[in-house]
Scaffold this motif. Structure first.
Motif, PDB file in Angstrom:
ATOM      1  N   GLY A  90       1.007  -1.420  -0.136  1.00 20.73           N
ATOM      2  CA  GLY A  90      -0.040   0.003  -0.010  1.00 20.73           C
ATOM      3  C   GLY A  90       0.782   1.403  -0.163  1.00 20.73           C
ATOM      4  O   GLY A  90       0.629   1.950  -0.772  1.00 20.73           O
ATOM      5  N   ALA A  91       2.000   1.395   0.654  1.00 23.23           N
ATOM      6  CA  ALA A  91       2.687   2.465   0.673  1.00 23.23           C
ATOM      7  C   ALA A  91       3.414   2.562  -0.457  1.00 23.23           C
ATOM      8  O   ALA A  91       3.534   3.739  -1.226  1.00 23.23           O
ATOM      9  N   ARG A  92       3.796   1.543  -1.181  1.00 24.02           N
ATOM     10  CA  ARG A  92       4.591   1.625  -2.354  1.00 24.02           C
ATOM     11  C   ARG A  92       3.549   2.211  -3.492  1.00 24.02           C
ATOM     12  O   ARG A  92       3.820   3.172  -4.250  1.00 24.02           O
ATOM     13  N   MET A  93       2.016   1.807  -3.419  1.00 20.97           N
ATOM     14  CA  MET A  93       1.050   2.113  -4.481  1.00 20.97           C
ATOM     15  C   MET A  93       0.746   3.642  -4.176  1.00 20.97           C
ATOM     16  O   MET A  93       0.844   4.327  -5.163  1.00 20.97           O
ATOM     17  N   ARG A  94       0.750   4.052  -3.017  1.00 13.74           N
ATOM     18  CA  ARG A  94       0.348   5.285  -2.939  1.00 13.74           C
ATOM     19  C   ARG A  94       1.500   6.317  -3.079  1.00 13.74           C
ATOM     20  O   ARG A  94       0.983   7.436  -3.733  1.00 13.74           O
ATOM     21  N   ALA A  96       3.599   5.741  -5.667  1.00 12.92           N
ATOM     22  CA  ALA A  96       3.299   5.850  -7.267  1.00 12.92           C
ATOM     23  C   ALA A  96       2.282   6.940  -7.637  1.00 12.92           C
ATOM     24  O   ALA A  96       2.660   7.212  -8.734  1.00 12.92           O
ATOM     25  N   GLN A  97       1.167   6.400  -7.022  1.00  8.10           N
ATOM     26  CA  GLN A  97      -0.029   7.222  -7.429  1.00  8.10           C
ATOM     27  C   GLN A  97       0.231   8.885  -7.169  1.00  8.10           C
ATOM     28  O   GLN A  97      -0.266   9.491  -7.862  1.00  8.10           O
ATOM     29  N   SER A  98       0.941   8.935  -6.138  1.00  2.18           N
ATOM     30  CA  SER A  98       1.044  10.485  -5.859  1.00  2.18           C
ATOM     31  C   SER A  98       2.283  11.186  -6.822  1.00  2.18           C
ATOM     32  O   SER A  98       2.082  12.390  -7.136  1.00  2.18           O
ATOM     33  N   THR A  99       3.116  10.211  -7.383  1.00  2.00           N
ATOM     34  CA  THR A  99       3.883  10.955  -8.735  1.00  2.00           C
ATOM     35  C   THR A  99       3.484  10.366  -9.938  1.00  2.00           C
ATOM     36  O   THR A  99       4.116  10.708 -10.998  1.00  2.00           O
ATOM     37  N   LEU A 100       2.122   9.959  -9.990  1.00  2.00           N
ATOM     38  CA  LEU A 100       1.708   9.427 -11.483  1.00  2.00           C
ATOM     39  C   LEU A 100       2.516   8.522 -12.200  1.00  2.00           C
ATOM     40  O   LEU A 100       2.710   8.514 -13.359  1.00  2.00           O
ATOM     41  N   ASP A 101       3.238   7.562 -11.218  1.00  2.00           N
ATOM     42  CA  ASP A 101       3.999   6.600 -11.724  1.00  2.00           C
ATOM     43  C   ASP A 101       3.154   5.502 -12.225  1.00  2.00           C
ATOM     44  O   ASP A 101       2.919   4.574 -11.422  1.00  2.00           O
ATOM     45  N   THR A 102       2.802   5.591 -13.412  1.00  2.00           N
ATOM     46  CA  THR A 102       1.833   4.354 -14.036  1.00  2.00           C
ATOM     47  C   THR A 102       2.499   3.167 -14.163  1.00  2.00           C
ATOM     48  O   THR A 102       1.889   2.216 -14.281  1.00  2.00           O
ATOM     49  N   THR A 104       4.975   1.767 -12.323  1.00  2.00           N
ATOM     50  CA  THR A 104       4.946   0.932 -11.092  1.00  2.00           C
ATOM     51  C   THR A 104       3.417   0.458 -10.816  1.00  2.00           C
ATOM     52  O   THR A 104       3.292  -0.864 -10.398  1.00  2.00           O
ATOM     53  N   LEU A 105       2.471   1.216 -10.822  1.00  2.00           N
ATOM     54  CA  LEU A 105       1.271   0.763 -10.612  1.00  2.00           C
ATOM     55  C   LEU A 105       0.553  -0.442 -11.403  1.00  2.00           C
ATOM     56  O   LEU A 105       0.093  -1.206 -11.094  1.00  2.00           O
ATOM     57  N   THR A 106       1.241  -0.308 -12.773  1.00  2.00           N
ATOM     58  CA  THR A 106       0.740  -1.423 -13.568  1.00  2.00           C
ATOM     59  C   THR A 106       1.535  -2.776 -13.316  1.00  2.00           C
ATOM     60  O   THR A 106       1.084  -3.835 -13.161  1.00  2.00           O
ATOM     61  N   SER A 107       2.772  -2.558 -12.786  1.00  2.00           N
ATOM     62  CA  SER A 107       3.750  -3.648 -12.626  1.00  2.00           C
ATOM     63  C   SER A 107       3.359  -4.618 -11.311  1.00  2.00           C
ATOM     64  O   SER A 107       3.582  -5.550 -11.303  1.00  2.00           O
ATOM     65  N   ALA A 148      -8.860  -1.175   0.857  1.00  2.00           N
ATOM     66  CA  ALA A 148      -8.989   0.243   1.477  1.00  2.00           C
ATOM     67  C   ALA A 148      -7.566   0.736   2.222  1.00  2.00           C
ATOM     68  O   ALA A 148      -7.127   1.704   2.047  1.00  2.00           O
ATOM     69  N   ALA A 149      -7.189  -0.405   2.719  1.00  2.00           N
ATOM     70  CA  ALA A 149      -5.680  -0.173   3.527  1.00  2.00           C
ATOM     71  C   ALA A 149      -4.638  -0.094   2.331  1.00  2.00           C
ATOM     72  O   ALA A 149      -3.704   0.857   2.628  1.00  2.00           O
ATOM     73  N   LEU A 150      -4.690  -0.506   1.223  1.00  2.00           N
ATOM     74  CA  LEU A 150      -3.709  -0.388   0.010  1.00  2.00           C
ATOM     75  C   LEU A 150      -4.038   1.102  -0.520  1.00  2.00           C
ATOM     76  O   LEU A 150      -3.085   2.092  -0.910  1.00  2.00           O
ATOM     77  N   ALA A 151      -5.274   1.699  -0.287  1.00  2.00           N
ATOM     78  CA  ALA A 151      -5.626   3.058  -0.862  1.00  2.00           C
ATOM     79  C   ALA A 151      -5.296   4.040  -0.135  1.00  2.00           C
ATOM     80  O   ALA A 151      -5.128   5.304  -0.384  1.00  2.00           O
ATOM     81  N   ASP A 152      -5.499   3.912   1.323  1.00  2.00           N
ATOM     82  CA  ASP A 152      -5.674   4.999   2.329  1.00  2.00           C
ATOM     83  C   ASP A 152      -4.613   4.719   3.367  1.00  2.00           C
ATOM     84  O   ASP A 152      -4.725   3.650   3.963  1.00  2.00           O
ATOM     85  N   GLU A 153      -3.627   5.530   3.877  1.00  2.00           N
ATOM     86  CA  GLU A 153      -2.667   5.380   4.884  1.00  2.00           C
ATOM     87  C   GLU A 153      -3.412   5.097   6.216  1.00  2.00           C
ATOM     88  O   GLU A 153      -2.976   4.483   7.019  1.00  2.00           O
ATOM     89  N   THR A 154      -4.229   5.770   6.523  1.00  2.00           N
ATOM     90  CA  THR A 154      -5.049   5.644   7.845  1.00  2.00           C
ATOM     91  C   THR A 154      -5.732   4.807   7.875  1.00  2.00           C
ATOM     92  O   THR A 154      -5.973   4.190   8.947  1.00  2.00           O
ATOM     93  N   ALA A 155      -6.451   4.112   6.972  1.00  2.00           N
ATOM     94  CA  ALA A 155      -6.969   2.912   6.695  1.00  2.00           C
ATOM     95  C   ALA A 155      -6.011   1.801   6.998  1.00  2.00           C
ATOM     96  O   ALA A 155      -6.369   0.752   7.841  1.00  2.00           O
ATOM     97  N   ALA A 156      -5.194   2.001   6.379  1.00  2.00           N
ATOM     98  CA  ALA A 156      -3.787   0.839   6.677  1.00  2.00           C
ATOM     99  C   ALA A 156      -3.423   0.918   8.390  1.00  2.00           C
ATOM    100  O   ALA A 156      -3.280  -0.382   8.907  1.00  2.00           O
ATOM    101  N   ARG A 157      -3.535   2.167   8.841  1.00  2.00           N
ATOM    102  CA  ARG A 157      -3.030   1.961  10.395  1.00  2.00           C
ATOM    103  C   ARG A 157      -4.169   1.411  11.165  1.00  2.00           C
ATOM    104  O   ARG A 157      -4.019   0.592  12.264  1.00  2.00           O
ATOM    105  N   ALA A 158      -5.540   1.671  10.690  1.00  2.00           N
ATOM    106  CA  ALA A 158      -6.743   1.053  11.360  1.00  2.00           C
ATOM    107  C   ALA A 158      -6.456  -0.437  11.111  1.00  2.00           C
ATOM    108  O   ALA A 158      -6.916  -1.179  12.171  1.00  2.00           O
TER     109      ALA A 158
END
Length: 303
Positions: A90-94, A96-102, A104-107, A148-158
């Motif tokens: 989740g940390a890696r995907m977020r 990548a998404q923040s930098t529009l690293d498509t 990585t997201l595809t891989s 949800a945890a993959l997409a959102d850091e707070t959800a991951a902590r929850a």
């Protein structure tokens, strides 16, 4: 100085209540569902003795987890690697998404599916070890929570807190709704206590209408100690009143100590003045004696 004392009192009261509730939650969400209610009663009594009635009511307000949430809470305590994989991915995907690293997201698509499957199986296996078999619907809720945890850091902590009260869901945009998803404090906020004692960000704890109805239906016949919204509001008011009373006591004590210090200084000054006056009287008497002796010498014998 009074402002500093007031701030210190406020912080001490809040910390005492929050620490008592956090300690109770860490223990409460580790027990089997069948033991949740009696354990909560016992922990409320402990919290009352250590932090007062407001803490006890806040512990009684901690929500009973759904079956799916209870099963997911088993995994953080077991130290299963599948949860660490979800959090790491989740940390890696977020990132990548923040930098529009498509690229990585595809891989990571294949890794994502494998990670989700492994986590669902880990939760199901942990539940089976406790004598509970998850239904297909429950497994889907576990998978949705991991997404949800993959997409959102707070959800991951929850998810990692081990104190979920319901499953998590991600709509595909924005933040994950965590209302009513983790234990509730006396201030009406959710608190996620992670392993090692770290505390998550707090978000409003008002549950969605459907979630309230579901929780009420689940506990209606077995839980007479669940606080209503009015009772929880009363607990909040009581906590604030306790805070105000503690503040007043501390301020009064500070003023008393200041007055006592001033009195001590005044008494010391009075003693010094009395000593000076006594020495002055003694000097006057000695001078008078010398004057009398001098007059007698001038007058001469027999005069």
């Amino acid at each position: 100085m009074s402002g500093e004392v007031e701030d210190a009192v406020d912080e001490a009261v809040e910390d005492a209540v929050d620490e008592a509730v956090a300690a109770a939650a860490a223990a409460l969400y580790a027990v089997p569902q069948t033991e949740f209610i009696p354990t909560r009663k016992a922990l409320a009594a402990t919290a009352k003795s250590s932090a007062g009635p407001a803490a006890a009511k806040a512990v009684l307000a901690l929500r009973k987890p759904t079956l799916t949430a209870w099963a997911m809470n088993l995994v953080p305590r077991a130290g299963d690697g599948s949860l660490a994989d979800v959090l790491g991915l989740g940390a890696r995907m977020r990132a990548a998404q923040s930098t529009l690293d498509t690229a990585t997201l595809t891989s990571v698509r294949g890794e994502r599916d494998a990670t989700l499957t492994a986590y669902v199986e880990a939760v199901a296996t942990a539940a089976e070890a406790e004598g509970v078999e998850l239904s297909p619907a429950a497994r889907e809720e576990v998978r949705a929570s991991a997404i949800a945890a993959l997409a959102d850091e707070t959800a991951a902590r929850a998810l990692a807190s081990g104190q979920l009260t319901r499953s998590l869901h991600y709509s595909g945009f924005g933040e994950v709704d965590l209302s009513g998803a983790v234990g509730v404090t006396s201030s009406g906020s959710i608190i996620s206590v992670l392993r090692g004692g770290a505390r998550s960000s707090r978000v409003p704890a008002e549950p969605a209408e459907a979630e309230r109805e579901s929780a009420a239906s689940e506990d209606a016949n077995e839980d007479d100690d669940e606080l209503t919204e009015e009772e929880l509001a009363a607990a909040v008011a009581e906590a604030r009143a306790a805070k105000a009373a503690a503040k007043a006591r501390r301020l009064a004590q500070a003023e008393l100590e200041a007055a006592q210090a001033g009195m001590s200084e005044a008494q010391a000054g009075l003693r010094a003045a009395e000593d000076a006056a006594r020495r002055a009287r003694q000097a006057v008497i000695a001078a008078q004696k010398r004057l009398d002796s001098a007059r007698a010498a001038v007058a001469g014998p027999g005069r």
